[in-house]
Design a protein around this motif. Structure first.
Motif, short mmCIF file in Angstrom:
data_model
loop_
_atom_site.label_atom_id
_atom_site.label_comp_id
_atom_site.label_asym_id
_atom_site.label_seq_id
_atom_site.Cartn_x
_atom_site.Cartn_y
_atom_site.Cartn_z
N SER A 340 8.27 -14.84 1.03
CA SER A 340 8.00 -15.88 0.44
C SER A 340 6.14 -15.90 -0.02
N SER A 341 5.88 -14.78 1.06
CA SER A 341 4.57 -14.45 0.18
C SER A 341 4.96 -13.80 -1.51
N PRO A 342 2.97 -13.99 -1.38
CA PRO A 342 2.75 -14.33 -2.62
C PRO A 342 2.06 -12.82 -2.77
N ALA A 343 1.84 -11.92 -1.78
CA ALA A 343 1.68 -10.14 -1.74
C ALA A 343 3.20 -9.70 -2.14
N LEU A 344 3.80 -10.52 -2.02
CA LEU A 344 5.71 -9.37 -2.37
C LEU A 344 5.40 -9.16 -3.46
N ASP A 345 5.72 -8.72 -4.08
CA ASP A 345 5.84 -7.48 -5.30
C ASP A 345 4.74 -8.33 -6.13
N GLY A 346 3.57 -8.29 -5.30
CA GLY A 346 2.37 -8.57 -6.49
C GLY A 346 1.73 -7.83 -7.74
N VAL A 347 2.25 -7.26 -7.69
CA VAL A 347 1.18 -5.53 -8.42
C VAL A 347 2.01 -5.92 -9.40
N THR A 348 1.62 -6.97 -10.61
CA THR A 348 2.62 -6.88 -11.24
C THR A 348 2.34 -6.35 -12.91
N ASP A 349 1.34 -5.21 -13.08
CA ASP A 349 1.04 -4.70 -13.88
C ASP A 349 1.39 -3.78 -13.58
N LEU A 350 2.75 -2.54 -14.21
CA LEU A 350 3.55 -1.83 -14.73
C LEU A 350 2.31 -0.22 -14.33
N ASP A 351 1.51 -0.66 -15.46
CA ASP A 351 -0.05 0.82 -15.58
C ASP A 351 -0.05 1.04 -14.33
N VAL A 352 0.16 0.12 -13.09
CA VAL A 352 -0.78 -0.02 -11.91
C VAL A 352 -0.82 1.19 -11.40
N VAL A 353 -0.86 2.40 -10.98
CA VAL A 353 -0.67 3.89 -10.16
C VAL A 353 -0.36 3.34 -8.65
N CYS A 354 1.03 3.16 -8.07
CA CYS A 354 0.72 2.13 -6.46
C CYS A 354 0.98 4.09 -5.74
N PRO A 355 0.15 3.19 -4.04
CA PRO A 355 1.25 5.52 -3.65
C PRO A 355 2.94 5.35 -3.91
N THR A 357 4.08 6.04 -0.66
CA THR A 357 5.08 5.43 0.23
C THR A 357 4.34 4.37 0.28
N ASP A 358 4.26 3.39 1.68
CA ASP A 358 3.21 2.70 2.46
C ASP A 358 3.03 3.27 3.36
N ALA A 359 2.11 2.31 4.39
CA ALA A 359 1.84 3.10 5.84
C ALA A 359 2.53 3.34 6.80
N LEU A 360 3.79 3.28 7.00
CA LEU A 360 5.07 3.47 7.54
C LEU A 360 5.71 4.53 6.81
N GLY A 361 5.34 4.77 5.23
CA GLY A 361 6.31 5.87 4.94
C GLY A 361 7.40 5.05 4.16
N ILE A 362 7.12 4.05 3.74
CA ILE A 362 8.80 3.49 3.14
C ILE A 362 8.30 3.60 1.70
N ARG A 363 9.45 3.19 0.97
CA ARG A 363 8.88 4.31 -0.37
C ARG A 363 8.84 2.91 -1.27
N ARG A 364 7.71 3.21 -2.28
CA ARG A 364 6.84 2.31 -3.06
C ARG A 364 7.51 2.24 -4.61
N PRO A 365 7.41 1.44 -5.50
CA PRO A 365 7.62 -0.23 -4.61
C PRO A 365 9.37 -0.20 -4.57
N GLN A 366 9.43 -1.81 -3.98
CA GLN A 366 11.27 -1.51 -3.97
C GLN A 366 10.54 -3.48 -4.20
N ASP A 367 11.98 -4.47 -4.52
CA ASP A 367 12.24 -5.98 -4.63
C ASP A 367 12.63 -6.16 -3.38
N GLY A 368 10.91 -6.75 -2.95
CA GLY A 368 10.64 -7.43 -1.99
C GLY A 368 11.44 -8.44 -1.89
N ASN A 369 10.75 -9.54 -2.55
CA ASN A 369 11.61 -10.95 -2.88
C ASN A 369 12.58 -11.15 -3.66
N GLY A 370 13.58 -9.97 -3.75
CA GLY A 370 14.73 -10.33 -4.79
C GLY A 370 14.79 -10.70 -5.72
#
Length: 413
Positions: A340-355, A357-370
């Motif tokens: 339920s966190s507002p941080a999940l899927d919080g980067v709504t601008d598709l032009d923003v380039v995310c890393p 992977t994350d700090a654990l090596g998990i692939r970004r992006p994912q549908d965290g809030n379903g």
């Protein structure tokens, strides 16, 4: 005469054909030579036996005497115990890569006077990856007369850290800007670095200090404080961008836990510290600040619990909690927001380039809030998408031919 002319013509034609082929071959060879990339010199590889600290210290000395790059590879998942008071490592003066393979460097006895673990000086570069650094305690001694830290970078050196965990470090210093975990005077690059339980007893409780180009992403700093700061507003500073520095912080999490003493709650995540008459530049995006302050230019999609942060981009979420954070802290620190966190899927601008992977090596992006859309989470960690019953063509029907007449149907709600 005609036959002689014909024969001469045929011979000249053959000569021309051979010459043309030779010329064409020369062109091909020259082209291949032109386009073939110059291969970098292969590094000298030094393998360190499991737990052999003496061999590790000897390898650092050998690296300084070796021409060309050196790779020191530790034994996978092993433990190396160090006493930096009795056996401090040498200054690193040549380009060096340390492959930790998830090994652990375990620190000094309680109250020992340690200097920096890695000291890099001169026009060189140190890269460290896949390593755990933990349990160093300096006691009450001075770390030195110049800015010091657990990893100290001097002059025009560079430090690159990837997949590091730096945990349970206690550093006390009498110098005003010493004691930080990283100090750097040239390029600083950190990716997938987790830092927790750093106690620095100096005027500025600095965890990371930079005085030049700093690229930081997927960084976690948690439960790190300035223990005896004379300036309460700066006690426990996580990042300092000093002098003419340019610091870019992306998709990171800065967390000061609520069980800290009231006098230790004035923790600031990022500050610009003036110097040389030029204001340094700090930009931050896609990051979480929990009970910390922050002074920098926002590039958007930051989440902070405090209204005192100077983030002001339209996509920033100010005075908002990321919700409960699941914290696992067994030398594998991770801070994962709940569904339920507002941080999940919080980067709504598709032009923003995310890393990637994350700090654990998990692939970004994912549908965290379903919600059916895969967007990057704010912060250092990306929540894995929930597995769906009918993913991959499964229809939810289970049937066992050996028990005719009995079956189970699962319906996804």
């Amino acid at each position: 005469m005609k036959d002689r002319v014909t024969a001469t013509y045929a011979w000249c034609a053959r000569c021309l054909s051979v010459a043309t082929k030779a010329f064409a071959s020369t062109i091909v060879i020259l082209t291949l030579l032109w386009w073939t990339p110059v291969q970098a010199a292969s590094p000298t590889v030094i393998e360190i036996p499991a737990g052999d600290t003496a061999a590790l210290l000897s390898a650092l000395e050998r690296a300084n005497k070796t021409d060309g790059p050196v790779l020191i590879r530790l034994a996978a998942n092993s433990i190396y115990e160090l006493n930096l008071k009795t056996s401090p490592p040498v200054y690193i003066t040549k380009s060096l890569t340390i492959d930790g393979q998830n090994a652990q460097l375990v620190g000094d006895p309680l109250g020992a006077n340690f200097g920096p673990l890695f000291r890099v000086s001169g026009p060189t570069e140190l890269e460290v990856h896949d390593l755990v650094i933990r349990d160093f305690d300096s006691g009450d001694e001075n770390l030195g007369n110049s800015p010091d830290g657990l990893i100290a970078i001097y002059n025009v050196s560079s430090f690159i850290g990837h997949d590091l965990r730096i945990e349970n470090i206690r550093a006390k210093s009498k110098v005003p800007i010493g004691g930080g975990v990283f100090t750097n005077y040239n390029r600083l690059s950190l990716d997938r670095v987790r830092i927790s339980h750093i106690t620095v007893g100096i005027n500025l409780g600095i965890v990371i200090w930079s005085d030049a180009e700093a690229e930081i992403q997927n960084l976690l700093v948690a439960d790190s404080i300035g223990e005896t700061s004379t300036d309460g507003d700066l006690g426990g500073t996580y990042l300092v961008n000093y002098g003419v520095g340019k610091m870019n912080v992306r998709f990171s999490t800065f967390l000061a836990r609520s069980d800290l003493k009231p006098s230790e709650n004035t923790v600031y995540a990022i500050i610009n510290s003036g110097g040389r008459g030029i204001q340094p530049t700090t930009t931050v995006s896609g990051s979480i600040f929990v009970e910390t302050g922050c002074f920098m230019s926002s590039l958007g999609f930051n989440l902070t619990t405090r209204t005192s942060c100077s983030v002001a981009a339209p996509s920033d979420r100010v005075g908002i909690s990321p919700g409960p954070l699941a914290i696992r802290d067994d030398y594998g620190l991770e801070v994962i927001p709940q569904r339920s966190s507002p941080a999940l899927d919080g980067v709504t601008d598709l032009d923003v380039v995310c890393p990637l992977t994350d700090a654990l090596g998990i692939r970004r992006p994912q549908d965290g809030n379903g919600d059916g859309l895969a967007r990057c989470d704010i912060g250092a960690f990306e929540k894995k998408a929930s597995a769906r019953l009918f993913a991959g063509g499964e229809n939810g029907l289970y049937y066992d031919a050996g028990q005719d007449g009995h079956y189970v149907t699962l319906e996804e709600v």
